[in-house]
Design a protein around this motif. Structure first.
Motif, PDB file in Angstrom:
ATOM      1  N   GLY A  61       0.825  -1.191   0.103  1.00 24.07           N
ATOM      2  CA  GLY A  61      -0.001  -0.002   0.142  1.00 24.07           C
ATOM      3  C   GLY A  61       0.998   1.377   0.056  1.00 24.07           C
ATOM      4  O   GLY A  61       1.945   1.273  -0.215  1.00 24.07           O
ATOM      5  N   ILE A  62       0.233   2.430   0.246  1.00 18.35           N
ATOM      6  CA  ILE A  62       0.771   3.722   0.414  1.00 18.35           C
ATOM      7  C   ILE A  62       1.080   4.447   1.733  1.00 18.35           C
ATOM      8  O   ILE A  62       0.323   4.027   2.618  1.00 18.35           O
ATOM      9  CB  ILE A  62      -0.237   4.660  -0.465  1.00 18.35           C
ATOM     10  CG1 ILE A  62      -0.206   4.333  -1.730  1.00 18.35           C
ATOM     11  CG2 ILE A  62       0.305   6.269  -0.366  1.00 18.35           C
ATOM     12  CD1 ILE A  62      -0.997   5.076  -2.671  1.00 18.35           C
ATOM     13  N   ALA A 103      -0.178  13.489  -9.457  1.00 19.29           N
ATOM     14  CA  ALA A 103       0.125  12.811  -8.233  1.00 19.29           C
ATOM     15  C   ALA A 103      -1.239  12.008  -7.920  1.00 19.29           C
ATOM     16  O   ALA A 103      -1.063  10.888  -7.247  1.00 19.29           O
ATOM     17  CB  ALA A 103       0.458  13.767  -7.136  1.00 19.29           C
ATOM     18  N   LYS A 104      -2.441  12.471  -8.090  1.00 22.79           N
ATOM     19  CA  LYS A 104      -3.515  11.689  -7.613  1.00 22.79           C
ATOM     20  C   LYS A 104      -3.603  10.554  -8.443  1.00 22.79           C
ATOM     21  O   LYS A 104      -3.882   9.308  -8.142  1.00 22.79           O
ATOM     22  CB  LYS A 104      -4.587  12.586  -8.065  1.00 22.79           C
ATOM     23  CG  LYS A 104      -4.936  13.759  -6.737  1.00 22.79           C
ATOM     24  CD  LYS A 104      -6.347  14.648  -7.167  1.00 22.79           C
ATOM     25  CE  LYS A 104      -7.394  13.880  -7.010  1.00 22.79           C
ATOM     26  NZ  LYS A 104      -8.613  15.010  -7.132  1.00 22.79           N
ATOM     27  N   ILE A 105      -3.277  10.415  -9.811  1.00 22.16           N
ATOM     28  CA  ILE A 105      -3.380   9.622 -10.707  1.00 22.16           C
ATOM     29  C   ILE A 105      -2.415   8.484 -10.522  1.00 22.16           C
ATOM     30  O   ILE A 105      -2.747   7.139 -10.522  1.00 22.16           O
ATOM     31  CB  ILE A 105      -3.191   9.819 -12.080  1.00 22.16           C
ATOM     32  CG1 ILE A 105      -4.477  10.715 -12.592  1.00 22.16           C
ATOM     33  CG2 ILE A 105      -3.153   8.628 -13.231  1.00 22.16           C
ATOM     34  CD1 ILE A 105      -4.130  11.584 -14.091  1.00 22.16           C
ATOM     35  N   ALA A 106      -1.057   8.774 -10.227  1.00 20.56           N
ATOM     36  CA  ALA A 106      -0.204   7.995  -9.664  1.00 20.56           C
ATOM     37  C   ALA A 106      -0.409   7.097  -8.250  1.00 20.56           C
ATOM     38  O   ALA A 106       0.011   6.120  -8.340  1.00 20.56           O
ATOM     39  CB  ALA A 106       1.310   8.786  -9.650  1.00 20.56           C
ATOM     40  N   ALA A 107      -1.303   7.963  -7.609  1.00 20.00           N
ATOM     41  CA  ALA A 107      -1.509   7.273  -6.324  1.00 20.00           C
ATOM     42  C   ALA A 107      -2.445   6.098  -6.467  1.00 20.00           C
ATOM     43  O   ALA A 107      -2.576   5.214  -6.131  1.00 20.00           O
ATOM     44  CB  ALA A 107      -1.876   8.320  -5.200  1.00 20.00           C
ATOM     45  N   LYS A 108      -3.714   6.442  -7.377  1.00 16.58           N
ATOM     46  CA  LYS A 108      -4.727   5.738  -7.769  1.00 16.58           C
ATOM     47  C   LYS A 108      -4.323   4.276  -8.235  1.00 16.58           C
ATOM     48  O   LYS A 108      -4.696   3.219  -8.207  1.00 16.58           O
ATOM     49  CB  LYS A 108      -5.605   6.312  -8.493  1.00 16.58           C
ATOM     50  CG  LYS A 108      -6.376   7.290  -7.562  1.00 16.58           C
ATOM     51  CD  LYS A 108      -7.494   8.152  -8.687  1.00 16.58           C
ATOM     52  CE  LYS A 108      -8.566   7.319  -9.089  1.00 16.58           C
ATOM     53  NZ  LYS A 108      -9.615   8.071  -9.885  1.00 16.58           N
ATOM     54  N   ILE A 114       4.792   6.844  -1.678  1.00 13.66           N
ATOM     55  CA  ILE A 114       4.780   7.696  -0.566  1.00 13.66           C
ATOM     56  C   ILE A 114       3.865   8.998  -1.357  1.00 13.66           C
ATOM     57  O   ILE A 114       4.397   9.424  -2.435  1.00 13.66           O
ATOM     58  CB  ILE A 114       5.871   8.305   0.029  1.00 13.66           C
ATOM     59  CG1 ILE A 114       6.755   6.995   0.761  1.00 13.66           C
ATOM     60  CG2 ILE A 114       5.908   9.290   0.979  1.00 13.66           C
ATOM     61  CD1 ILE A 114       8.143   7.366   1.419  1.00 13.66           C
ATOM     62  N   LEU A 115       2.928   9.475  -0.604  1.00 16.68           N
ATOM     63  CA  LEU A 115       2.205  10.631  -1.071  1.00 16.68           C
ATOM     64  C   LEU A 115       2.334  11.673   0.112  1.00 16.68           C
ATOM     65  O   LEU A 115       1.721  11.426   1.081  1.00 16.68           O
ATOM     66  CB  LEU A 115       0.833  10.314  -1.359  1.00 16.68           C
ATOM     67  CG  LEU A 115      -0.098  11.538  -1.790  1.00 16.68           C
ATOM     68  CD1 LEU A 115       0.239  11.884  -3.151  1.00 16.68           C
ATOM     69  CD2 LEU A 115      -1.510  11.128  -1.991  1.00 16.68           C
ATOM     70  N   PHE A 116       2.850  12.698  -0.325  1.00 15.67           N
ATOM     71  CA  PHE A 116       2.998  13.980   0.633  1.00 15.67           C
ATOM     72  C   PHE A 116       1.819  15.016   0.435  1.00 15.67           C
ATOM     73  O   PHE A 116       1.542  15.170  -0.888  1.00 15.67           O
ATOM     74  CB  PHE A 116       3.987  14.796   0.465  1.00 15.67           C
ATOM     75  CG  PHE A 116       5.504  13.972   0.735  1.00 15.67           C
ATOM     76  CD1 PHE A 116       6.136  14.109   2.131  1.00 15.67           C
ATOM     77  CD2 PHE A 116       6.019  13.136  -0.056  1.00 15.67           C
ATOM     78  CE1 PHE A 116       7.299  13.504   2.351  1.00 15.67           C
ATOM     79  CE2 PHE A 116       7.270  12.393   0.468  1.00 15.67           C
ATOM     80  CZ  PHE A 116       7.696  12.707   1.495  1.00 15.67           C
ATOM     81  N   VAL A 117       1.069  15.391   1.420  1.00 14.10           N
ATOM     82  CA  VAL A 117      -0.062  16.183   1.270  1.00 14.10           C
ATOM     83  C   VAL A 117       0.045  17.251   2.380  1.00 14.10           C
ATOM     84  O   VAL A 117       0.442  17.028   3.544  1.00 14.10           O
ATOM     85  CB  VAL A 117      -1.485  15.502   1.475  1.00 14.10           C
ATOM     86  CG1 VAL A 117      -2.591  16.386   1.519  1.00 14.10           C
ATOM     87  CG2 VAL A 117      -1.564  14.407   0.393  1.00 14.10           C
ATOM     88  N   ALA A 133      -9.921   6.797  -0.188  1.00 14.99           N
ATOM     89  CA  ALA A 133     -10.243   5.739  -1.024  1.00 14.99           C
ATOM     90  C   ALA A 133      -8.935   5.119  -1.355  1.00 14.99           C
ATOM     91  O   ALA A 133      -9.008   3.830  -1.989  1.00 14.99           O
ATOM     92  CB  ALA A 133     -10.889   6.332  -2.174  1.00 14.99           C
ATOM     93  N   LEU A 134      -7.872   5.415  -0.906  1.00 14.74           N
ATOM     94  CA  LEU A 134      -6.530   5.055  -1.366  1.00 14.74           C
ATOM     95  C   LEU A 134      -6.259   3.758  -0.251  1.00 14.74           C
ATOM     96  O   LEU A 134      -6.528   3.752   0.724  1.00 14.74           O
ATOM     97  CB  LEU A 134      -5.270   6.043  -1.178  1.00 14.74           C
ATOM     98  CG  LEU A 134      -5.451   7.319  -2.225  1.00 14.74           C
ATOM     99  CD1 LEU A 134      -4.242   8.157  -1.935  1.00 14.74           C
ATOM    100  CD2 LEU A 134      -5.472   6.566  -3.656  1.00 14.74           C
ATOM    101  N   PRO A 135      -5.203   2.932  -0.835  1.00 12.75           N
ATOM    102  CA  PRO A 135      -4.891   1.823  -0.119  1.00 12.75           C
ATOM    103  C   PRO A 135      -3.991   2.114   1.111  1.00 12.75           C
ATOM    104  O   PRO A 135      -2.686   1.803   0.835  1.00 12.75           O
ATOM    105  CB  PRO A 135      -4.343   0.838  -1.037  1.00 12.75           C
ATOM    106  CG  PRO A 135      -3.835   1.457  -2.109  1.00 12.75           C
ATOM    107  CD  PRO A 135      -4.943   2.789  -2.167  1.00 12.75           C
ATOM    108  N   ILE A 136      -4.161   3.231   2.032  1.00 13.63           N
ATOM    109  CA  ILE A 136      -3.047   3.690   2.906  1.00 13.63           C
ATOM    110  C   ILE A 136      -2.806   2.816   4.011  1.00 13.63           C
ATOM    111  O   ILE A 136      -3.520   2.055   4.675  1.00 13.63           O
ATOM    112  CB  ILE A 136      -3.381   5.101   3.429  1.00 13.63           C
ATOM    113  CG1 ILE A 136      -3.674   5.953   2.088  1.00 13.63           C
ATOM    114  CG2 ILE A 136      -2.465   5.596   4.525  1.00 13.63           C
ATOM    115  CD1 ILE A 136      -4.406   7.269   2.635  1.00 13.63           C
TER     116      ILE A 136
END
Length: 350
Positions: A61-62, A103-108, A114-117, A133-136
């Motif tokens: 996951g992420i 970035a959203k497309i890459a995460a989905k 790793i996604l920084f927000v 909705a992401l697999p965090i």
């Protein structure tokens, strides 16, 4: 999830190129992996980033990292992607909308780990639902003192983090949560723990906050001209590159222009500068084009240059806690560094 010390040391060497863990790192990673909740209070430059970077390699996951330091995000993403081969991206207000969408497309699509927000992004209900909705598998709260009203830099947007953690926890009870900060007294610590302990208790790891490699000093300077005089003297005397903290945008410009007239390679850095120009200036400073950068306190905190040899506070810091965090940007490579305050009692009026 329990992982042997030997396996973690192999990953440390092979993936991160490090010979050994710093004090407390191995214990913190083990606690996070086994107990799922950890608040880690460590001094600046102690290697807190590894506490989520290594679990990211181990987990499916992420990893979601919520951080207010946009400049630090850029440095982290560059290092993760290029040095550690961990694909990463960010969503923040400093980027163009197409960059955030990418970035959203890459995460989905599972193309990043790793996604920084930025915390302000959580105020947008669509962004909130997107993250939900992401697999965090791991959520990291950087500058965790900001979620506490007792923290020196409380931010209302950080309240949304608690809502997100609870929503993700309902979706995935085994999700891991890591809070990181270099500045939380015991009252702030208790508040953070209480907020993050809705269903699972949060363990706390607090390290010795001493930074013996940083020499601290105060110089009494009366008025602008006297301060500028000392700036020139100090820069000529001190080795290496440095950061000058200023309390206003105007002062960053004044200091930078004065230094330039003295043939000192300097530049101003504040929130009024265009996003693309800020990125350019930061990269140029890190690469050595400038000897000093005069920055407002908030933006200066995002500069990640491990070999800063000195920090000068042109104006009195907002608080002892803020000063500890700001001066901690110096000497993160462990070598000697200086922290100097140019003190004028009238600064208290700013």
């Amino acid at each position: 999830m329990q992982i042997s010390k030997q396996n973690l040391e192999v990953i440390l060497k092979d993936r991160f190129g490090l010979a050994s863990f710093r004090a407390g790192q191995l214990e913190a990673i083990n606690v996070l992996m086994e107990k799922n909740r950890l608040l880690c209070i460590q001094p600046t430059g102690h290697g807190k980033s590894l506490l989520y970077q290594m679990p990211t390699v181990l987990l499916d996951g992420i990893t979601l990292v919520i951080s207010p330091l946009l400049a630090l995000m850029r440095d982290q993403i560059s290092q993760l992607t290029n040095r550690f081969k961990i694909p990463a991206a960010s969503i923040n207000s400093d980027q163009e909308e197409y960059e955030n969408n990418s970035a959203k497309i890459a995460a989905k699509t599972g193309k990043i780990k790793i996604l920084f927000v930025a915390p302000e992004q959580l105020d947008d209900i669509d962004r909130f639902d997107f993250l939900l909705a992401l697999p965090i598998s791991l959520i990291v709260i950087d500058e965790a003192h900001c979620i506490s009203t007792w923290g020196h830099d409380f931010r209302p947007s950080y309240r949304q983090i608690i809502k997100l953690v609870q929503a993700l926890e309902n979706k995935n009870p085994s999700i891991k949560v890591l809070g990181l900060t270099a500045t939380a007294n015991h009252k702030t610590q208790a508040d953070i723990v209480q907020q993050l302990s809705a269903n699972i208790p949060v363990l706390v790891q607090r390290s010795n906050m001493d930074r013996p490699n940083i020499k601290l000093s105060v110089i009494e300077a009366r008025g602008l001209a006297n301060k500028l005089f000392y700036v020139k003297q100090l820069i000529e005397m001190l080795p290496g590159d440095g950061l000058i903290y200023c309390s206003t945008r105007e002062n960053t410009e004044v200091v930078a222009k004065y230094c330039q007239k003295q043939n000192i390679r300097a530049v101003a850095y504040h929130a009024g500068i265009d996003s693309s120009e800020k990125i350019k200036l930061q990269n140029e400073f890190i690469s050595g084009k400038y000897k000093v950068i005069a920055a407002t306190n908030a933006l200066g905190m995002g500069i990640d240059k491990s070999n800063l040899r000195f920090i000068i506070h042109f104006d009195v810091p907002g608080s002892i806690t803020a000063y500890y965090q700001e001066v901690g940007r110096a000497g993160r490579d462990g070598l000697p560094a200086d922290g100097i305050i140019l003190y004028d009692s009238s600064d208290k009026k700013i």
